[in-house]
Scaffold this motif. Structure first.
Motif, PDB file in Angstrom:
ATOM      1  N   GLN A   1       0.958  -1.076   0.029  1.00 43.92           N
ATOM      2  CA  GLN A   1       0.020   0.090   0.048  1.00 43.92           C
ATOM      3  C   GLN A   1       0.817   1.209   0.071  1.00 43.92           C
ATOM      4  O   GLN A   1       0.367   2.324  -0.511  1.00 43.92           O
ATOM      5  N   ARG A   2       2.064   1.182   0.890  1.00 41.45           N
ATOM      6  CA  ARG A   2       3.060   2.349   0.920  1.00 41.45           C
ATOM      7  C   ARG A   2       3.582   2.733  -0.461  1.00 41.45           C
ATOM      8  O   ARG A   2       3.630   3.804  -0.996  1.00 41.45           O
ATOM      9  N   LEU A   3       3.796   1.534  -1.325  1.00 35.21           N
ATOM     10  CA  LEU A   3       4.517   1.728  -2.479  1.00 35.21           C
ATOM     11  C   LEU A   3       3.614   2.308  -3.481  1.00 35.21           C
ATOM     12  O   LEU A   3       3.410   3.010  -4.461  1.00 35.21           O
ATOM     13  N   ALA A   4       2.326   2.003  -3.567  1.00 31.92           N
ATOM     14  CA  ALA A   4       1.090   2.029  -4.623  1.00 31.92           C
ATOM     15  C   ALA A   4       0.913   3.563  -4.144  1.00 31.92           C
ATOM     16  O   ALA A   4       0.760   4.185  -5.234  1.00 31.92           O
ATOM     17  N   GLU A   5       0.731   3.861  -2.964  1.00 36.12           N
ATOM     18  CA  GLU A   5       0.368   5.451  -2.827  1.00 36.12           C
ATOM     19  C   GLU A   5       1.617   6.234  -3.553  1.00 36.12           C
ATOM     20  O   GLU A   5       1.229   7.403  -3.779  1.00 36.12           O
ATOM     21  N   LYS A   6       2.691   5.974  -3.117  1.00 30.61           N
ATOM     22  CA  LYS A   6       3.863   6.742  -3.743  1.00 30.61           C
ATOM     23  C   LYS A   6       3.849   6.782  -5.278  1.00 30.61           C
ATOM     24  O   LYS A   6       3.991   7.746  -5.957  1.00 30.61           O
ATOM     25  N   LEU A   7       3.558   5.679  -6.011  1.00 36.62           N
ATOM     26  CA  LEU A   7       3.256   5.690  -7.266  1.00 36.62           C
ATOM     27  C   LEU A   7       2.201   6.544  -7.941  1.00 36.62           C
ATOM     28  O   LEU A   7       2.487   7.240  -8.845  1.00 36.62           O
ATOM     29  N   ILE A   8       0.885   6.558  -6.945  1.00 36.80           N
ATOM     30  CA  ILE A   8       0.077   7.534  -7.520  1.00 36.80           C
ATOM     31  C   ILE A   8       0.469   8.986  -7.267  1.00 36.80           C
ATOM     32  O   ILE A   8       0.098   9.814  -8.206  1.00 36.80           O
ATOM     33  N   THR A   9       1.285   9.234  -6.370  1.00 39.45           N
ATOM     34  CA  THR A   9       1.611  10.642  -6.108  1.00 39.45           C
ATOM     35  C   THR A   9       2.706  11.037  -7.464  1.00 39.45           C
ATOM     36  O   THR A   9       2.476  12.005  -7.833  1.00 39.45           O
ATOM     37  N   LEU A  10       3.369   9.946  -7.744  1.00 33.82           N
ATOM     38  CA  LEU A  10       4.195  10.210  -8.672  1.00 33.82           C
ATOM     39  C   LEU A  10       3.401  10.470 -10.093  1.00 33.82           C
ATOM     40  O   LEU A  10       3.781  11.293 -11.046  1.00 33.82           O
ATOM     41  N   GLY A  11       2.382   9.787 -10.123  1.00 35.16           N
ATOM     42  CA  GLY A  11       1.325   9.845 -11.382  1.00 35.16           C
ATOM     43  C   GLY A  11       0.837  11.345 -11.458  1.00 35.16           C
ATOM     44  O   GLY A  11       0.636  12.075 -12.645  1.00 35.16           O
ATOM     45  N   LYS A  12       0.526  11.972 -10.190  1.00 34.18           N
ATOM     46  CA  LYS A  12      -0.031  13.115 -10.136  1.00 34.18           C
ATOM     47  C   LYS A  12       0.835  14.308 -10.468  1.00 34.18           C
ATOM     48  O   LYS A  12       0.362  15.293 -11.007  1.00 34.18           O
TER      49      LYS A  12
END
Length: 214
Positions: A46-57
């Motif tokens: 979950q922590r890594l997925a949240e970081k990925l979406i932040t990168l996408g934004k």
């Protein structure tokens, strides 16, 4: 530092194996929108997925290079992250994923706590679907919609584009399914009743004895 807070779970693996595991989990998550794994793996992924979406934004060259280094299938998933998911979460300040506890997957072995890790506001959002199911049930009661259900409606539609419209569509779809199930049950009951009546009519009649000759 002794007594310090745990920064992350080691998951009983060395660093390189742990990173490969988490990369595989988030690749599956962004492919299927929802995955089932152990509780501890889900929390770390979950922590890594949240970081990925932040990168996408952020949508910069640097963020694209970083996301590319995480995904196992960047050619297929980078467009999804930087277009579909970026638009989905553009107005959401955080909380792009959700972890839900479920029954242990391996009940006959280690009994490890299991969980579902999902992307919120997507087609497989469990809370959204459960809220729709609750609305279907409560709309048929005399009490009507409960206060808790109304709060959940606000939560699942707050940042979802066309949230109320999508929820109402899902409610109507579920209501139609419930109606179809009731019709099938009624039809099956009618057929069974007809079979029982027909069976009674075909019951043989046994006389009181043999007819005497002569």
């Amino acid at each position: 530092m002794a007594g310090g807070a745990l920064k992350y779970r080691h998951l009983s693996r060395k660093s390189s194996h742990r990173q490969a595991l988490l990369r595989n989990l988030v690749t599956s998550l962004f492919t299927h929108e929802s995955i089932t794994t152990t509780w501890h793996k889900a929390k770390e992924a979950q922590r890594l997925a949240e970081k990925l979406i932040t990168l996408g934004k952020k949508n910069t060259d640097a963020s694209r290079r970083k996301a590319e280094s995480i995904f196992f299938e960047p050619v297929r998933l980078l467009p999804h992250l930087f277009t579909t998911l970026r638009q989905r979460y553009l107005e959401r300040p955080g909380g792009y994923t959700r972890v839900l506890r479920i029954e242990p997957m391996n009940k006959h072995y280690d009994q490890a706590p299991s969980a579902i890790l999902e992307l919120v506001d997507g087609p497989k959002d469990m809370r959204f679907l459960m809220t729709a199911k609750t609305l279907v049930r409560e709309r048929t009661t005399d009490e009507g919609i409960r206060e808790l259900t109304a709060k959940n409606v606000g939560k699942v539609t707050r940042y979802r584009p066309d949230g109320f419209e999508d929820l109402e569509k899902e409610v109507k779809r579920m209501e139609a399914e419930v109606g179809n199930v009731r019709l099938r049950k009624t039809a099956i009951a009618s057929v069974d009743e007809g079979k029982r009546e027909g069976h009674k009519e075909r019951q043989p009649w046994f006389g009181g004895g043999r007819k005497k000759m002569g």
